[in-house]
Enzyme design. Sequence first.
Site, PDB file in Angstrom:
ATOM      1  N   ASN A   9       7.438  67.824 -20.261  1.00 10.97           N
ATOM      2  CA  ASN A   9       7.925  67.150 -19.059  1.00 10.97           C
ATOM      3  C   ASN A   9       8.935  68.083 -18.408  1.00 10.97           C
ATOM      4  OD1 ASN A   9       9.002  65.542 -17.102  1.00 10.97           O
ATOM      5  ND2 ASN A   9       9.923  64.043 -18.502  1.00 10.97           N
ATOM      6  N   TRP A  10       8.466  68.765 -17.366  1.00 12.14           N
ATOM      7  CA  TRP A  10       9.339  69.762 -16.731  1.00 12.14           C
ATOM      8  C   TRP A  10      10.423  69.139 -15.856  1.00 12.14           C
ATOM      9  CZ3 TRP A  10       5.391  74.087 -14.844  1.00 12.14           C
ATOM     10  CH2 TRP A  10       4.948  74.790 -15.968  1.00 12.14           C
ATOM     11  N   LYS A  11      10.331  67.812 -15.643  1.00 14.85           N
ATOM     12  CA  LYS A  11      11.326  67.119 -14.796  1.00 14.85           C
ATOM     13  C   LYS A  11      11.451  67.858 -13.462  1.00 14.85           C
ATOM     14  CE  LYS A  11      13.369  65.210 -18.922  1.00 14.85           C
ATOM     15  NZ  LYS A  11      14.558  64.711 -19.649  1.00 14.85           N
ATOM     16  N   HIS A  94       9.559  56.549 -17.649  1.00 14.24           N
ATOM     17  CA  HIS A  94      10.598  57.443 -18.176  1.00 14.24           C
ATOM     18  C   HIS A  94      11.972  56.830 -17.888  1.00 14.24           C
ATOM     19  CE1 HIS A  94      13.108  60.864 -19.030  1.00 14.24           C
ATOM     20  NE2 HIS A  94      12.085  61.388 -19.675  1.00 14.24           N
ATOM     21  N   GLU A  96      14.686  58.067 -17.026  1.00 12.91           N
ATOM     22  CA  GLU A  96      15.353  58.570 -15.822  1.00 12.91           C
ATOM     23  C   GLU A  96      14.820  57.865 -14.579  1.00 12.91           C
ATOM     24  OE1 GLU A  96      14.547  62.694 -16.628  1.00 12.91           O
ATOM     25  OE2 GLU A  96      15.951  62.636 -18.299  1.00 12.91           O
ATOM     26  N   GLU A 166      11.359  57.392 -26.584  1.00 12.79           N
ATOM     27  CA  GLU A 166      12.447  58.314 -26.255  1.00 12.79           C
ATOM     28  C   GLU A 166      13.767  57.542 -26.200  1.00 12.79           C
ATOM     29  OE1 GLU A 166      10.799  61.954 -23.938  1.00 12.79           O
ATOM     30  OE2 GLU A 166      11.262  60.390 -22.495  1.00 12.79           O
ATOM     31  N   GLY A 172      18.202  65.016 -23.676  1.00 14.14           N
ATOM     32  CA  GLY A 172      19.030  66.048 -23.058  1.00 14.14           C
ATOM     33  C   GLY A 172      20.435  66.152 -23.630  1.00 14.14           C
ATOM     34  N   SER A 213      15.582  65.622 -27.243  1.00 13.84           N
ATOM     35  CA  SER A 213      16.163  66.790 -27.903  1.00 13.84           C
ATOM     36  C   SER A 213      15.250  67.382 -28.976  1.00 13.84           C
ATOM     37  CB  SER A 213      17.551  66.464 -28.478  1.00 13.84           C
ATOM     38  OG  SER A 213      18.441  66.093 -27.438  1.00 13.84           O
ATOM     39  N   GLY A 234      11.404  67.766 -22.975  1.00 15.97           N
ATOM     40  CA  GLY A 234      12.045  68.178 -21.735  1.00 15.97           C
ATOM     41  C   GLY A 234      12.523  69.610 -21.825  1.00 15.97           C
ATOM     42  N   GLY A 235      13.805  69.795 -22.111  1.00 15.95           N
ATOM     43  CA  GLY A 235      14.444  71.112 -22.057  1.00 15.95           C
ATOM     44  C   GLY A 235      13.691  72.231 -22.758  1.00 15.95           C
TER      45      GLY A 235
HETATM   46  P1  13P Z   1      14.852  66.645 -23.723  1.00 15.27           P
HETATM   47  O1  13P Z   1      13.753  67.216 -24.573  1.00 15.27           O
HETATM   48  O2  13P Z   1      15.435  67.612 -22.754  1.00 15.27           O
HETATM   49  O3  13P Z   1      15.867  65.893 -24.529  1.00 15.27           O
HETATM   50  O4  13P Z   1      14.129  65.541 -22.775  1.00 15.27           O
HETATM   51  C1  13P Z   1      13.318  64.607 -23.367  1.00 15.27           C
HETATM   52  C2  13P Z   1      12.570  63.900 -22.295  1.00 15.27           C
HETATM   53  O5  13P Z   1      13.137  63.153 -21.516  1.00 15.27           O
HETATM   54  C3  13P Z   1      11.129  64.149 -22.172  1.00 15.27           C
HETATM   55  O6  13P Z   1      10.537  63.239 -21.305  1.00 15.27           O
END
Ligand code: 13P
Length: 256
Positions: A9-11, A94, A96, A166, A172, A213, A234-235
Amino acid sequence: MRLPIVAANWKMHKTPAEAAEFAQALVAPLLPFEGVERVICPPFIAIPAVAEALRGTPIKVGAQNVHQEPQGAYTGCISVPMLQGLVEYVIVGHSEVRQYLCETDAMINAKAKAILAGGLKPIIAVGESLAQREAGETVAFVGAQVRAALEGIPAEALPSIVIAYEPIWAIGTGRNASPEDANQTIKVAVRDVIAALYGEATAQQVRIQYGGSVKPENMADYMRMPEIDGALVGGASLKLNDFVALVRLAQEAKSG
Ligand code: 13P
């Protein structure tokens, strides 16, 4: 045996040009890991470029959200028909999007239905806040999110659905859930809830990811857990070597 699925997930990262270049660079190193479904979810604007870069490869493309209506006066939104032919997966729910764009359980349910009706596959994200965790509400809250997201969805559709657990406090933050804890929450708050709704055989077919994470240092421990069928990342998915390592570690753990 459920096929593990590791999704990036590149956000809100990478321009179309950067995304295409990164996707191209991922192809060769990701090719050997056929025991893992590999999915890249770029921002909407980069989807055509990434789809083009990955065309003809086994690496799939996903979107990070979608509107539940096929068309209409919804400024700034993207519909399922617009994504057809470009993506196979769509993330919905998600945390967010729930938080910043005020997405509700009812919207997530409507989006999941629209995605399935359009022949695409939803990755439905669920997870509790730190306050809910500390109040001992995790299982009830996540279970209710799962029930609400699946409301009215027939059993035949369940194998096309991925659930991503999640915990919000782990996204994050570098503060990941312990593998045992994530495994247990996935079991009691997700798979058992699906089993209660649809029966154990159907529940056993649904793939459930952990997210929050995830990095190369902790991936193997998650993938060794029997209820965890992959990761939503994500990251670490923004670093080429890290993402390749995550896919490799999933393959090694699940085939070993
Ligand atoms: P991180 O891997 O950056 O914690 O993000 C997780 C996430 O929200 C994937 O959708």
